[in-house]
Design a protein around this motif. Structure first.
Motif, PDB file in Angstrom:
ATOM      1  N   LEU A  63       0.007  -2.625 -14.912  1.00  0.00           N
ATOM      2  CA  LEU A  63       0.747  -1.902 -13.649  1.00  0.00           C
ATOM      3  C   LEU A  63       0.385  -2.646 -12.731  1.00  0.00           C
ATOM      4  O   LEU A  63      -0.355  -3.127 -12.068  1.00  0.00           O
ATOM      5  CB  LEU A  63      -0.143  -0.480 -13.438  1.00  0.00           C
ATOM      6  N   ARG A  64       1.812  -3.078 -11.957  1.00  0.00           N
ATOM      7  CA  ARG A  64       1.855  -3.894 -10.877  1.00  0.00           C
ATOM      8  C   ARG A  64       2.283  -3.474  -9.545  1.00  0.00           C
ATOM      9  O   ARG A  64       3.192  -2.406  -9.819  1.00  0.00           O
ATOM     10  CB  ARG A  64       2.783  -5.360 -11.127  1.00  0.00           C
ATOM     11  N   ALA A  65       2.105  -3.795  -8.517  1.00  0.00           N
ATOM     12  CA  ALA A  65       2.489  -3.308  -7.189  1.00  0.00           C
ATOM     13  C   ALA A  65       3.869  -3.610  -6.824  1.00  0.00           C
ATOM     14  O   ALA A  65       4.336  -4.644  -7.118  1.00  0.00           O
ATOM     15  CB  ALA A  65       1.909  -3.674  -6.139  1.00  0.00           C
ATOM     16  N   PRO A  66       4.825  -2.610  -6.616  1.00  0.00           N
ATOM     17  CA  PRO A  66       6.107  -2.732  -6.489  1.00  0.00           C
ATOM     18  C   PRO A  66       6.515  -3.209  -5.268  1.00  0.00           C
ATOM     19  O   PRO A  66       7.463  -4.085  -4.885  1.00  0.00           O
ATOM     20  CB  PRO A  66       6.851  -1.448  -6.640  1.00  0.00           C
ATOM     21  N   GLN A  67       5.546  -3.473  -4.048  1.00  0.00           N
ATOM     22  CA  GLN A  67       5.500  -4.015  -2.727  1.00  0.00           C
ATOM     23  C   GLN A  67       4.412  -4.113  -2.073  1.00  0.00           C
ATOM     24  O   GLN A  67       3.267  -3.677  -2.541  1.00  0.00           O
ATOM     25  CB  GLN A  67       6.554  -3.098  -1.976  1.00  0.00           C
ATOM     26  N   ASP A  68       4.413  -4.733  -0.867  1.00  0.00           N
ATOM     27  CA  ASP A  68       3.152  -5.057  -0.237  1.00  0.00           C
ATOM     28  C   ASP A  68       2.730  -3.689   0.366  1.00  0.00           C
ATOM     29  O   ASP A  68       3.396  -2.971   0.894  1.00  0.00           O
ATOM     30  CB  ASP A  68       3.511  -6.032   0.895  1.00  0.00           C
ATOM     31  N   GLY A  69       1.591  -3.420   0.083  1.00  0.00           N
ATOM     32  CA  GLY A  69       0.790  -2.264   0.889  1.00  0.00           C
ATOM     33  C   GLY A  69      -0.606  -2.075   0.650  1.00  0.00           C
ATOM     34  O   GLY A  69      -1.394  -3.139   0.033  1.00  0.00           O
ATOM     35  N   TYR A  70      -1.038  -0.767   0.716  1.00  0.00           N
ATOM     36  CA  TYR A  70      -2.628  -0.282   0.537  1.00  0.00           C
ATOM     37  C   TYR A  70      -2.501   0.681  -0.406  1.00  0.00           C
ATOM     38  O   TYR A  70      -1.724   1.698  -0.462  1.00  0.00           O
ATOM     39  CB  TYR A  70      -2.871   0.132   1.981  1.00  0.00           C
ATOM     40  N   LYS A  93      10.176   2.578   2.074  1.00  0.00           N
ATOM     41  CA  LYS A  93       9.033   2.147   2.550  1.00  0.00           C
ATOM     42  C   LYS A  93       8.382   3.534   2.877  1.00  0.00           C
ATOM     43  O   LYS A  93       7.132   3.432   3.624  1.00  0.00           O
ATOM     44  CB  LYS A  93       9.608   1.796   4.193  1.00  0.00           C
ATOM     45  N   ARG A  94       8.526   4.509   2.248  1.00  0.00           N
ATOM     46  CA  ARG A  94       7.801   5.595   2.256  1.00  0.00           C
ATOM     47  C   ARG A  94       6.581   5.556   1.234  1.00  0.00           C
ATOM     48  O   ARG A  94       6.488   4.961   0.183  1.00  0.00           O
ATOM     49  CB  ARG A  94       8.409   7.010   2.165  1.00  0.00           C
ATOM     50  N   PRO A  95       5.472   6.288   1.535  1.00  0.00           N
ATOM     51  CA  PRO A  95       4.418   6.387   0.557  1.00  0.00           C
ATOM     52  C   PRO A  95       4.919   6.763  -0.805  1.00  0.00           C
ATOM     53  O   PRO A  95       5.696   7.722  -0.970  1.00  0.00           O
ATOM     54  CB  PRO A  95       3.242   7.531   1.108  1.00  0.00           C
ATOM     55  N   GLN A  96       4.419   6.126  -1.790  1.00  0.00           N
ATOM     56  CA  GLN A  96       5.091   6.482  -3.016  1.00  0.00           C
ATOM     57  C   GLN A  96       3.871   6.357  -4.124  1.00  0.00           C
ATOM     58  O   GLN A  96       2.758   5.963  -3.871  1.00  0.00           O
ATOM     59  CB  GLN A  96       5.833   5.490  -3.605  1.00  0.00           C
ATOM     60  N   THR A  97       3.993   7.270  -5.246  1.00  0.00           N
ATOM     61  CA  THR A  97       3.154   7.234  -6.489  1.00  0.00           C
ATOM     62  C   THR A  97       3.746   6.623  -7.589  1.00  0.00           C
ATOM     63  O   THR A  97       4.738   6.617  -7.894  1.00  0.00           O
ATOM     64  CB  THR A  97       3.036   8.776  -6.872  1.00  0.00           C
ATOM     65  N   GLY A 134      -7.889   1.632  -0.776  1.00  0.00           N
ATOM     66  CA  GLY A 134      -8.048   0.811   0.521  1.00  0.00           C
ATOM     67  C   GLY A 134      -7.724  -0.625   0.437  1.00  0.00           C
ATOM     68  O   GLY A 134      -7.385  -1.225   1.623  1.00  0.00           O
ATOM     69  N   ASP A 135      -7.683  -1.238  -0.769  1.00  0.00           N
ATOM     70  CA  ASP A 135      -7.332  -2.739  -0.771  1.00  0.00           C
ATOM     71  C   ASP A 135      -5.745  -2.708  -0.741  1.00  0.00           C
ATOM     72  O   ASP A 135      -4.977  -2.150  -0.612  1.00  0.00           O
ATOM     73  CB  ASP A 135      -7.653  -2.921  -2.405  1.00  0.00           C
ATOM     74  N   PHE A 136      -5.590  -4.092   0.234  1.00  0.00           N
ATOM     75  CA  PHE A 136      -4.291  -4.398   0.256  1.00  0.00           C
ATOM     76  C   PHE A 136      -3.582  -5.240  -0.638  1.00  0.00           C
ATOM     77  O   PHE A 136      -4.673  -6.297  -1.224  1.00  0.00           O
ATOM     78  CB  PHE A 136      -4.237  -5.154   1.669  1.00  0.00           C
ATOM     79  N   VAL A 137      -2.725  -5.075  -1.329  1.00  0.00           N
ATOM     80  CA  VAL A 137      -1.936  -5.844  -2.551  1.00  0.00           C
ATOM     81  C   VAL A 137      -0.667  -6.305  -2.241  1.00  0.00           C
ATOM     82  O   VAL A 137       0.012  -5.648  -1.264  1.00  0.00           O
ATOM     83  CB  VAL A 137      -1.777  -4.846  -3.460  1.00  0.00           C
ATOM     84  N   ILE A 177      -0.506   7.807 -11.503  1.00  0.00           N
ATOM     85  CA  ILE A 177      -1.623   7.065 -11.646  1.00  0.00           C
ATOM     86  C   ILE A 177      -2.232   6.838 -10.229  1.00  0.00           C
ATOM     87  O   ILE A 177      -3.473   7.025 -10.042  1.00  0.00           O
ATOM     88  CB  ILE A 177      -1.530   5.690 -12.421  1.00  0.00           C
ATOM     89  N   VAL A 178      -1.795   6.105  -9.418  1.00  0.00           N
ATOM     90  CA  VAL A 178      -2.150   5.563  -8.067  1.00  0.00           C
ATOM     91  C   VAL A 178      -1.042   5.825  -7.024  1.00  0.00           C
ATOM     92  O   VAL A 178       0.174   5.632  -7.390  1.00  0.00           O
ATOM     93  CB  VAL A 178      -2.754   4.248  -8.297  1.00  0.00           C
ATOM     94  N   THR A 179      -1.736   5.966  -5.623  1.00  0.00           N
ATOM     95  CA  THR A 179      -0.656   6.077  -4.689  1.00  0.00           C
ATOM     96  C   THR A 179      -0.825   4.628  -3.949  1.00  0.00           C
ATOM     97  O   THR A 179      -1.809   4.290  -3.485  1.00  0.00           O
ATOM     98  CB  THR A 179      -0.977   7.136  -3.730  1.00  0.00           C
ATOM     99  N   ILE A 180       0.254   4.465  -3.222  1.00  0.00           N
ATOM    100  CA  ILE A 180       0.419   3.140  -2.433  1.00  0.00           C
ATOM    101  C   ILE A 180       1.151   3.272  -1.169  1.00  0.00           C
ATOM    102  O   ILE A 180       2.140   4.110  -1.045  1.00  0.00           O
ATOM    103  CB  ILE A 180       1.065   1.942  -3.232  1.00  0.00           C
ATOM    104  N   MET A 181       0.743   2.912   0.027  1.00  0.00           N
ATOM    105  CA  MET A 181       1.354   3.173   1.200  1.00  0.00           C
ATOM    106  C   MET A 181       2.002   1.626   1.791  1.00  0.00           C
ATOM    107  O   MET A 181       1.205   0.735   1.703  1.00  0.00           O
ATOM    108  CB  MET A 181       0.225   3.428   2.517  1.00  0.00           C
ATOM    109  N   PRO A 182       3.309   1.528   1.933  1.00  0.00           N
ATOM    110  CA  PRO A 182       3.745   0.264   1.942  1.00  0.00           C
ATOM    111  C   PRO A 182       3.043  -0.058   3.426  1.00  0.00           C
ATOM    112  O   PRO A 182       3.135   0.305   4.421  1.00  0.00           O
ATOM    113  CB  PRO A 182       5.239   0.467   2.290  1.00  0.00           C
ATOM    114  N   ALA A 183       3.083  -1.532   3.573  1.00  0.00           N
ATOM    115  CA  ALA A 183       2.700  -2.238   4.791  1.00  0.00           C
ATOM    116  C   ALA A 183       3.575  -2.548   5.756  1.00  0.00           C
ATOM    117  O   ALA A 183       3.286  -2.313   6.981  1.00  0.00           O
ATOM    118  CB  ALA A 183       2.020  -3.498   4.392  1.00  0.00           C
TER     119      ALA A 183
END
Length: 457
Positions: free
Chosen positions: A294-301, A71-75, A92-95, A320-326
């Motif tokens: 490239l798909r989102a591994p979990q819900d996040g921003y 659940k930590r921010p991941q790349t 900033g989009d929620f995915v 490529i991109v960083t995602i913050m779990p929701a």
């Protein structure tokens, strides 16, 4: 000592306003007396304050993280190398889990063919047909081998029967030969007697000639029977030779058929290996094709795009991109010095002051602090980090006030690990001498290993 009545008091009869020097002297004496009283009271308060309880603590800086590693921010990295063709999200989009973030195209010439999967599948089908043909040929050869074995069995039985017949004929001819020899010996004996009787004149010459003729006939029969016995023995030998020839002939035919069958099976297994290789290659192509997205591994921003623009190439495994779990459970990651490590125990209380969150904190009296939040140590590393300090994880105290909702992973925090309660004079003496905080063993020491292991799990 003289008793002076209030009526005779000189002070009442003197006008102090007329004598300024006397007024200054008398006021100064009164002020000194008041100062002494204040100093005495202040000193008493200071001495008493030295015996007030003081909570020893270990200060440290940390930052907000998540208690669960996933659940930590991941790349997000690209599994394959390629060229960015299209972005489907913005920062900033929620995915949701499985949402497409971007599409990349192929850059290796081995995968340029747009019908790569179709052609690979056609190769697989062709190899499978070849494998089926080999299998059918092997089955036919196996049937042929079984038929040859059955024919060999019958032929061998026939040859053995022939040998047995020849052996019986040899026995019969041998008996006939013995009979012919016996007849010949009888004829010779009769001939000798006839010759003796003829010389005595008891029989005529005609009878003698008949007896001689009879001897010749028995001799001829004996010779014929000997010839027949030899022929029969020759037939027996020929039958045995024929048995060996039949066995050798069919062994050669069966060996040849089995050799062809094994060669066919070898070709079939080789084709089967090629089919498996092509199927593996087809699966790899299919998986590689799915990795174009490239798909989102979990819900996040989506927090930051490390690769931007269209047509930009990315390498295999490049970020490529960083995602913050929701959804995450907050925790504090703090570090303590090796000298303070023995004082840390799982389950101990920690007071936390978040950066940007107003707070008034008294390190020695946490009970009167305002704006701080409670936490509990849930995990302690058994080895030092790269900075030479030990890492601790602090989770919210379930019995304390909830942490602020505005806190996000990555925010800074100041932590105060609470230790023993000691008098203030002792703490001042310890600080002056540079001694570490007092070593102590918590009451729930027996539960600590279990709690520590469960927290780390």
């Amino acid at each position: 000592m003289l008793n002076i009545s209030p009526e005779n008091d000189v002070a009442k009869k003197i006008d102090r306003r007329r004598y300024s020097s006397m007024r200054v002297f008398l006021d100064e004496a009164r002020l000194q007396k008041s100062r002494k009283r204040l100093y005495l009271i202040f000193f008493s308060i200071m001495v008493g304050a030295l015996f007030l309880p003081w909570t020893q603590n270990i200060r440290s800086k940390g930052y907000v993280t998540s208690l669960q590693p996933e659940k930590r921010p991941q790349t997000l990295q690209s599994v394959i190398g390629g060229r960015i063709e299209q972005w489907y999200v913005r920062e900033g989009d929620f995915v949701r889990k499985g949402d497409t973030l971007l599409y990349i195209s192929e850059t290796k010439n081995d995968y340029f063919d747009p019908r790569l999967l179709e052609r690979t599948d056609a190769q697989i089908q062709s190899k499978r047909s070849s494998q089926d043909n080999y299998q059918q040929k092997a089955a036919s050869l196996e049937t042929q081998v079984n038929a040859l074995k059955e024919n060999r069995r019958l032929k061998l039985q026939q040859a053995r029967n022939k040998i047995e017949i020849s052996r019986l004929k040899v026995i019969a001819d041998s008996i006939d030969l013995v009979a012919a020899k016996t007849n010949e010996s009888i004829a010779e004996a009769q001939m000798q007697r006839m010759d003796t009787l003829y010389s005595q004149g008891l029989y005529s010459k005609t009878d003698l000639e008949k007896r001689r003729q009879k001897l010749q006939e028995t001799t001829a029969k004996r010779v014929a029977q000997e010839s027949k016995l030899l022929a029969t023995r020759n037939e027996l030998i020929n039958a045995q030779v024929e048995l060996n020839a039949v066995s050798a002939d069919y062994d050669a035919k069966i060996s040849k058929a089995e050799s062809e069958r094994y060669a066919t099976l070898s070709s079939m297994y080789g084709t089967e290996a090629e089919v498996s290789k092509l199927e593996n290659q087809y699966s790899n192509y299919a998986v590689r094709t799915s990795n174009y997205y490239l798909r989102a591994p979990q819900d996040g921003y989506i927090t930051k795009a490390l690769k931007t623009g269209l047509g930009e190439t990315v390498k295999e495994g490049e970020q490529i991109v960083t995602i913050m779990p929701a959804d995450y459970d907050l925790a504090i990651e703090m570090y303590v010095r090796p000298i303070d490590y023995p004082l840390m125990h799982v389950g101990e209380e920690v007071r936390i002051q978040f950066d940007g969150w107003p707070a008034i904190f008294f390190s020695g009296w946490p009970g009167v602090s305002v704006g701080t939040f409670a936490g509990r140590i849930v995990a302690i590393d058994n080895f030092t980090s790269q900075n030479g300090m030990y890492r601790l994880l602090v989770a919210p105290d379930p019995e304390g006030v909830d942490w602020p909702e505005g806190i996000r992973p990555g925010a800074g925090a100041k932590t105060f690990a609470l230790l023993n309660d000691v008098p203030i004079w002792y703490e001042i003496w310890r600080q002056i001498n540079g001694f570490p905080a007092d070593f102590y063993t918590p009451e729930n020491k027996a539960e600590n290993p279990e709690s520590k292991s469960s927290a780390k799990k």
